[in-house]
Design a protein around this motif. Structure first.
Motif, PDB file in Angstrom:
ATOM      1  N   UNK A 193     -11.229   5.520  -5.059  1.00  0.00           N
ATOM      2  CA  UNK A 193     -11.668   5.590  -3.662  1.00  0.00           C
ATOM      3  C   UNK A 193     -10.541   5.288  -2.682  1.00  0.00           C
ATOM      4  N   UNK A 194      -9.445   4.672  -3.157  1.00  0.00           N
ATOM      5  CA  UNK A 194      -8.383   4.321  -2.216  1.00  0.00           C
ATOM      6  C   UNK A 194      -7.806   5.564  -1.547  1.00  0.00           C
ATOM      7  N   UNK A 195      -7.535   6.553  -2.356  1.00  0.00           N
ATOM      8  CA  UNK A 195      -7.019   7.784  -1.776  1.00  0.00           C
ATOM      9  C   UNK A 195      -8.031   8.470  -0.881  1.00  0.00           C
ATOM     10  N   UNK A 196      -9.327   8.280  -1.251  1.00  0.00           N
ATOM     11  CA  UNK A 196     -10.361   8.904  -0.435  1.00  0.00           C
ATOM     12  C   UNK A 196     -10.553   8.173   0.886  1.00  0.00           C
ATOM     13  N   UNK A 197     -10.279   6.875   0.937  1.00  0.00           N
ATOM     14  CA  UNK A 197     -10.506   6.071   2.135  1.00  0.00           C
ATOM     15  C   UNK A 197      -9.340   6.134   3.114  1.00  0.00           C
ATOM     16  N   UNK A 198      -8.187   6.666   2.657  1.00  0.00           N
ATOM     17  CA  UNK A 198      -7.042   6.717   3.565  1.00  0.00           C
ATOM     18  C   UNK A 198      -7.321   7.543   4.815  1.00  0.00           C
ATOM     19  N   UNK A 199      -7.908   8.743   4.724  1.00  0.00           N
ATOM     20  CA  UNK A 199      -8.244   9.472   5.954  1.00  0.00           C
ATOM     21  C   UNK A 199      -9.238   8.719   6.826  1.00  0.00           C
ATOM     22  N   UNK A 200     -10.163   7.990   6.174  1.00  0.00           N
ATOM     23  CA  UNK A 200     -11.143   7.223   6.945  1.00  0.00           C
ATOM     24  C   UNK A 200     -10.452   6.121   7.738  1.00  0.00           C
ATOM     25  N   UNK A 201      -9.486   5.445   7.153  1.00  0.00           N
ATOM     26  CA  UNK A 201      -8.742   4.399   7.866  1.00  0.00           C
ATOM     27  C   UNK A 201      -7.964   4.977   9.035  1.00  0.00           C
ATOM     28  N   UNK A 202      -7.329   6.121   8.805  1.00  0.00           N
ATOM     29  CA  UNK A 202      -6.592   6.768   9.892  1.00  0.00           C
ATOM     30  C   UNK A 202      -7.532   7.164  11.027  1.00  0.00           C
TER      31      UNK A 202
END
Length: 830
Positions: free
Chosen positions: A20-29
């Protein structure tokens, strides 16, 4: 088993978290972006940008106009010795600048002409004025005002600066709406304009405190306290940057007041001088009222339809050209200007009038060092009193006339100079009457004519604008608060006198331009509580119902210019369901009779026929012989008979087609309106019949209403708009209680004692039962909440003379039929 299960869960959760870390990166941005956008859309950033922009605009305009005035005086000084060339240069320079300002503003944005405060006062009331808050108006106002200020004419900039700052606030709010949608709200738009007004006055002279108070007094009837900190924050920041830029340009050593004075602080005035200060206040009240009257008369004369005014209207440049030429001729220094300090520019006038020297003591002796521009007021052959008097009289009519030119201009600074000159005149007279000063406690204190000038400036501007905050502005302009008591006394007295004689300058312009406005209710008039909405409302209301047809709607749109129409349940019940905007009804009517809808409904058969013909013809293949092009000699030329038959056939086809369209429209027009496709406002503002004039005025002013429907137990009985309310208020405040206003009926207070007071517990039940069983009864017996014995006894009275909800009796209204006919015959603009 349990331990294995826990290990598996942990391993699975770890793998899923890594995935999920890679998936959450756009969400953080995206969250960071949303956070930044939200912060950029906050109030403080908008206020900082507004203050910074207006400070830069104010300083740039002051710098450009100051350089222009320096060039003006330099040309005059270089031509010294040749009076003819000096006169030519003295009149040509301002004429060119004023003409350029007039031409530029008329071409780019005519809305930029004038002060701008009257229009903003109208906009803040809820009225929409087109093109007043656009970028074109901003450019025209800035450039035109800079040219006008650089000409040296008696013109001000405070009113135009309020308009400029409001435009800047409106444009910035559209930019800020990209980051947040709060600025698109109509209520936020009003708050933004309020802040813009405060910034405009604050950055004009570097007076944030007085600027906020002045903007509130001038533009707002009711002020939202939530905007207080916004106005002070933006105005303070703008004034700070404005003064910092002056220090950066080496115009000042540090951040100081614009017209700094050096009056003594230990004993600035004596109590024995208070009568003189009171005389200044009362005199400025009369003079301020006369200034407003003179300004309005000049405008009305120019608007009167005569040969001269028609000629000046056709040739717009002649009026500013002539006014500038006459004023420049009178102020020419070697000519008549030497007797009225004509060579001094506006800021030089203020600085010299506020100085610490007593000119009557200097007259006839050697000028002391540091006198500066005050030497112009000292003529070897003319008394100082005569020079000050001539200056006041000449500048008075010059200022009143020059502010009517079709250029961006204000009246605050010219009136400020007039008040300072009048105060200085009184101060010099007091210094002559008491040459040794005033004795107090064994110490002699000399008279300070400069203090009188400051008090006169505050009193005169307060009288013209009907504000008290001019005293605070004077404190900030001079940097001293030593004369706070006499200044407040003079300003209050000036307001008391001026408000009883004339409206403020801005209200006068509103009346001349016929902008929608509400006059203030007179204090202490009991008539405003004795007049009710039912006396002033329009009873014959144009309305719509679900049974209304499109033909009726078309006739309604063509016969009236109303912006909003009420929607009722039916013509019999008249229960108010809501209101519909005019553009909604116009769009619905246009679509109902549009060609697209007609083709959609009737074009199915023709479409099938055309497709069948196309299919039949496409099956026939062309042969080789048919593809051979015929020779020119074999082409048959059309004869006259064939052309005639073709034209007749075409004519009958067109006529038949038009008749079909007409028949289809006639069928569609008799159908009822489809309200499902129209947006209806379910909660228009409503009043009851017995709402007093005072409460109605308060609601209209507080909420910025343009109209309100009058209902009785949910039934639409009338409508009241700004025009009716304005006429009723003017009638009640002018005539008082003894005379009847032209459109309202007064209640007799003694009737309340004669009317029996029935307070039964079944009062409301009787009302509702009567309303339900009224079909067989006469309308004149429907007492709206009145006791039954009064209803029966008053059955022979007309409908308007029946008693209403309260126990007081309603006298017959005056000229009600005339009022209704007049309202029906004119174009209503709600």
């Amino acid at each position: 088993t349990r331990l294995l299960t826990e290990k598996q869960c942990k391993s699975n959760s770890g793998d899923s978290s890594i995935a999920k870390r890679g998936h959450n990166r756009p969400t953080c941005v995206a969250r960071i972006q949303r956070y930044i956008i939200t912060k950029l859309g906050e109030d403080w950033l908008f206020l900082v940008l507004l203050g910074l922009t207006m400070a830069l605009v104010s300083w740039s305009m002051d710098y450009a106009s100051a350089k222009s005035l320096q060039a003006y005086k330099w040309v005059h000084a270089e031509l010294k010795g040749n009076v003819a060339l000096q006169y030519l240069a003295w009149i040509t320079y301002p004429v060119i600048l004023i003409t350029f300002s007039s031409v530029f503003c008329n071409l780019v944005a005519p809305q930029s002409i004038g002060s701008g405060i009257p229009e903003l006062k109208t906009i803040l009331r809820g009225v929409v004025l087109k093109e007043y808050l656009t970028l074109k108006a901003f450019i025209a106002k800035v450039i035109g005002l800079t040219a006008a200020l650089g000409s040296g004419m008696p013109l001000g900039k405070e009113g135009p600066f309020v308009h400029i700052a409001s435009i800047c606030a409106a444009v910035l709010s559209k930019i800020m709406s990209i980051f947040t949608g709060v600025y698109e709200n109509s209520y936020s738009y009003t708050d933004i304009l309020t802040v813009g007004c405060a910034v405009g006055v604050g950055c004009c002279f570097g007076t944030p405190l007085g600027g906020v108070l002045f903007s509130i007094e001038v533009t707002s009837t009711y002020f939202a306290v939530r905007n207080y900190w916004r106005g002070y924050f933006a105005a303070t920041f703008s004034a700070f940057i404005f003064r910092v830029l002056s220090v950066w340009n080496k115009d000042a050593v540090t951040i100081t007041a614009l017209f700094r004075t050096n009056f003594r602080m230990d004993f600035p005035f004596d109590l024995q001088e208070l009568p003189a200060f009171a005389i200044i206040g009362i005199s400025c009240g009369f003079l301020g009222a006369f200034f407003v009257y003179l300004n309005r008369q000049v405008v009305l004369v120019m608007r009167r339809q005569t040969k001269l005014t028609r000629f000046l209207t056709k040739h717009r440049l002649i009026y500013p050209f002539v006014v500038t030429l006459v004023i420049a001729t009178f102020t020419f220094p070697p000519g008549f200007g030497q007797f009225m300090a004509g060579e001094l520019m506006p800021r030089e006038c203020i600085n010299s009038l506020f100085d610490n020297f007593t000119w009557t003591k200097i007259e006839g002796s050697v000028n002391p060092p540091g006198l500066g521009h005050s030497t112009v007021w000292l003529h070897p052959h003319v008394s100082v009193f005569l020079i000050l008097l001539l200056f006041f009289i000449m500048k008075f009519w010059m200022s009143a006339v020059s502010t009517t030119m079709p250029i961006p201009s204000g009246a605050f600074m010219p009136v400020f100079i007039l008040g300072a000159a009048f105060g200085r005149l009184v101060g010099e007279i007091m210094a002559t009457l008491f040459p040794n000063g005033i004795l107090f406690d064994g110490i002699i204190y000399r008279i300070l004519p400069g203090g009188y000038a400051v008090i006169g400036a505050a009193a005169m501007t307060g009288a013209v604008t009907h504000t008290v905050s001019t005293a605070v502005i004077c404190f900030e302009l001079t940097g001293q608060i030593s004369h706070i008591l006499p200044m407040m006394v003079a300003v209050i007295l000036a307001n008391m006198v001026a408000q009883g004689l004339q409206p403020s300058l801005y209200d006068s312009i509103i009346q001349v331009k016929k902008l929608p406005y509400l006059p203030e209710l007179g204090f202490g008039h009991i008539s405003k509580y004795n007049i009710f909405v039912e006396d002033i409302m329009v009873r014959k209301v144009k309305f719509l119902s679900p049974q209304s047809t499109y033909r009726e709607l078309t006739h309604l749109l063509q016969s009236t210019s109303l912006k909003t129409f009420p929607l009722v349940d039916s013509k019999e019940s008249m229960i108010l369901l809501g209101s519909i905007e005019r553009f909604e009804l116009q769009a619905a009517c246009d679509w109902w009779l549009s060609a697209e809808r007609r083709v959609f409904n009737q074009g199915q058969g023709s479409m099938v026929l055309s497709s069948t013909t196309f299919t039949h013809t496409s099956k026939t293949r062309p042969t080789a012989n048919s593809l051979v092009r015929p020779k020119p000699s074999s082409l048959t030329r059309p004869t006259a008979n064939s052309l005639f038959l073709l034209s007749v056939t075409s004519y009958y086809i067109i006529v038949h087609w038009l008749l079909q369209i007409k028949a289809w429209e006639e069928v569609e027009l008799v159908k009822p309106i489809n309200l499902e496709q129209i947006r209806v406002d379910p909660s228009p503002f409503q009043l009851v019949e017995r709402t007093s004039l005072h409460k109605t005025h308060t609601l209209f002013s507080l909420l910025g209403l343009s109209h309100a429907y009058v209902t009785s137990i949910g039934k639409l009985v009338g409508v009241v708009a700004l025009k009716e309310l304005q006429t009723a208020i003017e009638g009640s405040t002018r005539c008082g209680v003894r005379l009847r206003p032209p459109l309202a009926s007064f209640r007799d207070a003694s009737w309340k004692a004669k009317t029996p007071n029935h307070t039964s517990s079944t009062h409301e039940k009787d009302l509702w039962s009567e309303e339900q069983n009224r079909n067989g009864k006469d309308d004149s017996c429907r007492g709206n909440g009145t006791p039954s014995d009064i209803q029966c006894s008053q059955g022979s009275y007309p409908k308007e003379t029946l008693p209403s909800t309260s126990s007081s009796f309603s006298l017959p209204p005056l000229n009600r039929e005339e009022m209704t006919e007049e309202r029906e015959g004119e174009d209503e603009s709600i």
